[in-house]
Design a protein around this motif. Structure first.
Motif, short mmCIF file in Angstrom:
data_model
loop_
_atom_site.label_atom_id
_atom_site.label_comp_id
_atom_site.label_asym_id
_atom_site.label_seq_id
_atom_site.Cartn_x
_atom_site.Cartn_y
_atom_site.Cartn_z
N PRO A 13 0.82 -1.22 0.00
CA PRO A 13 0.00 0.00 0.00
C PRO A 13 0.85 1.27 0.00
CG PRO A 13 0.03 -0.94 2.19
CD PRO A 13 0.77 -1.90 1.30
N HIS A 14 0.25 2.32 -0.53
CA HIS A 14 0.94 3.60 -0.63
C HIS A 14 0.10 4.70 0.02
CE1 HIS A 14 -1.79 4.32 -3.99
NE2 HIS A 14 -1.37 3.19 -4.55
N LEU A 15 0.64 5.91 0.03
CA LEU A 15 -0.06 7.01 0.70
C LEU A 15 -1.45 7.26 0.10
CD1 LEU A 15 2.70 9.75 1.25
CD2 LEU A 15 1.88 8.01 2.84
N GLY A 16 -1.61 6.98 -1.20
CA GLY A 16 -2.92 7.15 -1.83
C GLY A 16 -3.93 6.19 -1.23
N ASN A 17 -3.55 4.94 -1.07
CA ASN A 17 -4.44 3.94 -0.46
C ASN A 17 -4.75 4.32 0.98
OD1 ASN A 17 -2.36 1.45 -1.97
ND2 ASN A 17 -4.26 2.24 -2.80
N TYR A 18 -3.72 4.79 1.68
CA TYR A 18 -3.90 5.10 3.10
C TYR A 18 -4.85 6.29 3.28
CZ TYR A 18 -3.16 6.37 7.92
OH TYR A 18 -3.39 6.70 9.23
N PHE A 19 -4.51 7.42 2.66
CA PHE A 19 -5.35 8.60 2.86
C PHE A 19 -6.67 8.51 2.10
CE2 PHE A 19 -1.21 10.28 4.20
CZ PHE A 19 -1.58 10.82 5.44
N GLY A 20 -6.68 7.71 1.03
CA GLY A 20 -7.89 7.59 0.22
C GLY A 20 -8.89 6.58 0.74
N ALA A 21 -8.44 5.59 1.52
CA ALA A 21 -9.38 4.55 1.94
C ALA A 21 -9.07 3.94 3.31
CB ALA A 21 -9.42 3.45 0.88
N VAL A 142 -16.09 3.11 0.29
CA VAL A 142 -15.18 2.83 -0.83
C VAL A 142 -14.82 4.13 -1.54
CG1 VAL A 142 -15.93 0.47 -1.39
CG2 VAL A 142 -17.16 2.42 -2.34
N GLY A 143 -13.79 4.07 -2.33
CA GLY A 143 -13.38 5.23 -3.14
C GLY A 143 -14.33 5.42 -4.31
N GLN A 144 -14.24 6.61 -4.89
CA GLN A 144 -15.04 6.99 -6.07
C GLN A 144 -15.08 5.89 -7.14
OE1 GLN A 144 -17.15 8.95 -7.53
NE2 GLN A 144 -16.82 10.56 -6.07
N VAL A 180 -12.21 12.98 0.20
CA VAL A 180 -10.79 12.66 0.18
C VAL A 180 -10.19 13.12 -1.13
CG1 VAL A 180 -9.13 10.81 0.47
CG2 VAL A 180 -11.44 10.56 1.36
N ALA A 181 -9.22 14.00 -1.02
CA ALA A 181 -8.60 14.49 -2.25
C ALA A 181 -7.76 13.37 -2.84
CB ALA A 181 -7.71 15.68 -1.92
N VAL A 182 -7.60 13.43 -4.14
CA VAL A 182 -6.73 12.44 -4.79
C VAL A 182 -5.28 12.76 -4.40
CG1 VAL A 182 -5.86 11.66 -7.02
CG2 VAL A 182 -8.29 12.06 -6.70
N VAL A 183 -4.60 11.78 -3.91
CA VAL A 183 -3.21 11.98 -3.48
C VAL A 183 -2.31 11.92 -4.72
CG1 VAL A 183 -1.34 11.03 -2.07
CG2 VAL A 183 -3.70 10.94 -1.23
N SER A 192 -0.45 5.96 -7.98
CA SER A 192 -1.02 4.65 -8.30
C SER A 192 0.10 3.68 -8.57
CB SER A 192 -1.91 4.77 -9.53
OG SER A 192 -2.25 3.47 -10.00
N LYS A 193 -0.11 2.43 -8.12
CA LYS A 193 0.98 1.48 -8.35
C LYS A 193 1.20 1.23 -9.84
CE LYS A 193 -1.86 -2.59 -7.45
NZ LYS A 193 -3.06 -1.83 -7.00
N SER A 194 0.14 1.46 -10.64
CA SER A 194 0.33 1.23 -12.07
C SER A 194 1.18 2.32 -12.73
CB SER A 194 -1.00 1.03 -12.79
OG SER A 194 -2.03 1.70 -12.14
P1 ADP Z 1 -3.78 1.64 -7.30
O1 ADP Z 1 -4.32 2.84 -8.08
O2 ADP Z 1 -2.43 1.91 -6.73
O3 ADP Z 1 -3.87 0.35 -8.08
P2 ADP Z 1 -6.05 0.61 -5.90
O4 ADP Z 1 -6.94 0.80 -7.08
O5 ADP Z 1 -5.69 -0.77 -5.47
O6 ADP Z 1 -4.73 1.48 -6.07
O7 ADP Z 1 -6.65 1.43 -4.68
C1 ADP Z 1 -7.38 0.94 -3.61
C2 ADP Z 1 -8.16 2.12 -3.05
O8 ADP Z 1 -7.24 3.14 -2.58
C3 ADP Z 1 -9.00 2.80 -4.13
O9 ADP Z 1 -10.30 2.30 -4.17
C4 ADP Z 1 -9.01 4.26 -3.71
O10 ADP Z 1 -10.12 4.50 -2.84
C5 ADP Z 1 -7.74 4.44 -2.92
N1 ADP Z 1 -6.71 5.17 -3.70
C6 ADP Z 1 -5.78 4.65 -4.53
N2 ADP Z 1 -4.97 5.60 -5.03
C7 ADP Z 1 -5.42 6.79 -4.51
C8 ADP Z 1 -4.98 8.15 -4.64
N3 ADP Z 1 -3.92 8.49 -5.39
N4 ADP Z 1 -5.67 9.09 -3.97
C9 ADP Z 1 -6.71 8.76 -3.18
N5 ADP Z 1 -7.16 7.50 -3.01
C10 ADP Z 1 -6.52 6.51 -3.67
#
Ligand code: ADP
Ligand code: TRP
Length: 323
Positions: A13-21, A142-144, A180-183, A192-194
Motif C-alpha cells: 500500500p501507498h499514501l494514496g491507499n492510506y489517505f484515500g481509503a 469505498v473510493g469513487q 478525500v482528495a486524490v493523493v 497509483s501502483k500502475s
Molecule cells: P492503485 O491505483 O495503486 O492500483 P487501488 O486501485 O488498489 O490502487 O486502490 C485501492 C483504493 O485506494 C481505491 O479504491 C481508492 O479509494 C484508494 N486510492 C488509490 N490511489 C489513490 C490516490 N492516489 N488518492 C486517493 N485515493 C486513492
C-alpha cells in the motif's frame, strides 16, 4: 450500523491507499460493527501467481493491523475463508442481466484496451454484490472508483427481492469517500501502483528518503514564488495542521522557500506520522501465527452473520427442503 469493505491484496500500500481509503476504514471501526476482508477471490482476476497472492494477502492483513485495526472490535478475515459468498454469487448471477454487467467501467476499460477478458472479470461485480449482501451491510465505504459497483449491488439486490417476492436483501448505502482528495504521486500524476510513482509508507527509511527527495519539482529559483498546488506541497499538506499549511503555503507563495527544505520536512513528518504504525507492523510481523488467529476468529464471527442471510436467500429461491 454494519459497515463493510473489501480490499484487494494487490501490492504494497501507498499514501494514496492510506489517505484515500484505509485510514477511513480504521476511523469507522468506532462507529459501528465493522467488517473488513482481504479480497483474495477478487484478486484472482488479475494476479496469477499463487505465492504472490498468499504473500500479498498476508501483507495486507499486517498493514491493516499496523494502521490500527483493532481485531477485538472490527472483524478482519480472508474472503476465501468464507466460500459461502461464492454460493450467494451464483444465486445473484441468475438475477443479474448481461446488460448490467456489460456496462461496468472496469470491464469496458479492459475491452477498450484490447486486453484479454475472462468470465471472472465480467462476473466481478456479482461477487462484490454477494460480499456486501451476505451481511446486509448498511454502509460500504469505498473510493469513487467503486461507486458503480455499489449501484450495481443495489440493482442486483432489488432484482433478487423482486424475482422471489421477498425482502431478503437490504439495499446498502454507499459511503463514497468523496471528501478525500486524490493523493498525487511523486511525478505529479495520481499516485497509483500502475504509474510506479508511489510513496509506500512501510518502505525502509533509506528508500523513503530516496523517494521523497526525488519528488518532481520544477526549476523555480529559491527566491521565486512557488505553486502550492503541485505534488510536493500537496503531499506535505497531508501531514500538516491547517494552520501549519497556511503558514508554509504563504511562505512558498511569497518566495524564499526552497523545495529541498520542504522535502526534508515532509520526510521528517512522514516518518514521525507512521512511526507507531511501523512499530506495530514489526510486532505483528514477528507473530505470524497470531495473524492467522485473528483471521480465524474474524471469519468465525463473519460466518455467524452471513449464514442466516444465505439461508434466507436459499429458502426464498426454493433451494433445499422447505423450512
Ligand atoms: P492503485 O491505483 O495503486 O492500483 P487501488 O486501485 O488498489 O490502487 O486502490 C485501492 C483504493 O485506494 C481505491 O479504491 C481508492 O479509494 C484508494 N486510492 C488509490 N490511489 C489513490 C490516490 N492516489 N488518492 C486517493 N485515493 C486513492
Ligand atoms: N472491488 C473493490 C476494490 O477493488 C474490492 C472489493 C471487493 C469490495 N468486494 C468488496 C469493496 C465489497 C467493498 C465491498 O477496491
Amino acid at each position: 450500523m454494519r459497515i463493510l469493505s473489501g480490499i484487494q491484496p494487490s501490492g504494497v500500500p501507498h499514501l494514496g491507499n492510506y489517505f484515500g481509503a484505509m485510514r477511513q476504514h480504521i476511523e469507522l471501526q468506532d462507529r459501528g460493527e465493522a467488517i473488513y476482508f482481504l479480497a483474495d477471490y477478487h484478486s484472482m482476476t488479475s494476479i496469477r501467481d499463487a505465492g504472490e497472492r498468499r504473500r500479498f494477502t498476508r501483507e495486507l492483513a499486517l498493514d491493516y493491523l499496523a494502521i490500527g485495526l483493532d481485531p477485538e472490535r472490527a472483524i478482519l478475515y480472508r474472503q476465501s475463508d468464507l466460500p459461502e459468498v461464492c454460493e450467494l454469487s451464483w444465486l445473484l448471477s441468475t438475477v443479474t442481466s448481461m446488460g448490467l454487467l456489460e456496462r461496468a467501467h472496469s470491464y469496458k476499460d479492459k475491452i477498450a484496451q484490447g486486453l484479454p477478458v475472462h468470465h471472472g472479470l465480467f462476473a466481478y461485480p456479482v461477487l462484490m454484490a454477494a460480499d456486501i449482501l451476505i451481511y446486509n451491510a448498511d454502509l460500504v465505504p469505498v473510493g469513487q472508483d467503486q461507486k458503480q459497483h455499489l449501484e450495481m449491488t443495489r440493482d442486483i439486490a432489488g432484482s433478487f427481492n423482486h424475482t422471489y417476492g421477498t425482502a431478503v436483501f437490504k439495499l446498502p448505502d454507499p459511503h463514497i469517500l468523496e471528501d478525500v482528495a486524490v493523493v498525487p504521486g511523486v511525478d505529479g500524476r495520481k499516485m497509483s501502483k500502475s504509474y510506479d510513482n508511489t510513496i509506500r509508507m512501510f518502505a525502509s527509511d533509506a528508500e523513503l528518503k530516496k523517494v521523497v527527495m526525488g519528488i518532481v519539482t520544477d526549476s523555480t529559483a529559491v527566491d521565486a514564488p512557488k505553486d502550492v498546488s503541485t505534488a510536493l506541497f500537496q503531499l506535505w499538506a497531508l501531514f500538516a495542521t491547517p494552520t501549519e499549511r497556511e503558514d508554509l503555503f504563504g511562505r512558498a507563495k511569497a518566495g524564499g522557500l526552497g523545495y529541498g527544505d520542504v522535502k526534508k520536512d515532509l520526510l521528517k513528518r512522514l516518518l514521525a506520522y507512521f512511526a507507531p504504525h511501523r512499530e506495530r507492523r514489526a510486532q505483528w510481523a514477528a507473530r505470524p501465527d497470531d495473524i492467522e488467529d485473528v483471521l480465524a476468529a474474524g471469519v468465525r464471527r463473519a460466518r455467524a452473520l452471513a449464514q442466516p442471510v444465505l439461508a434466507a436467500a436459499r429458502d426464498a429461491a426454493g433451494l433445499g427442503p422447505e423450512r
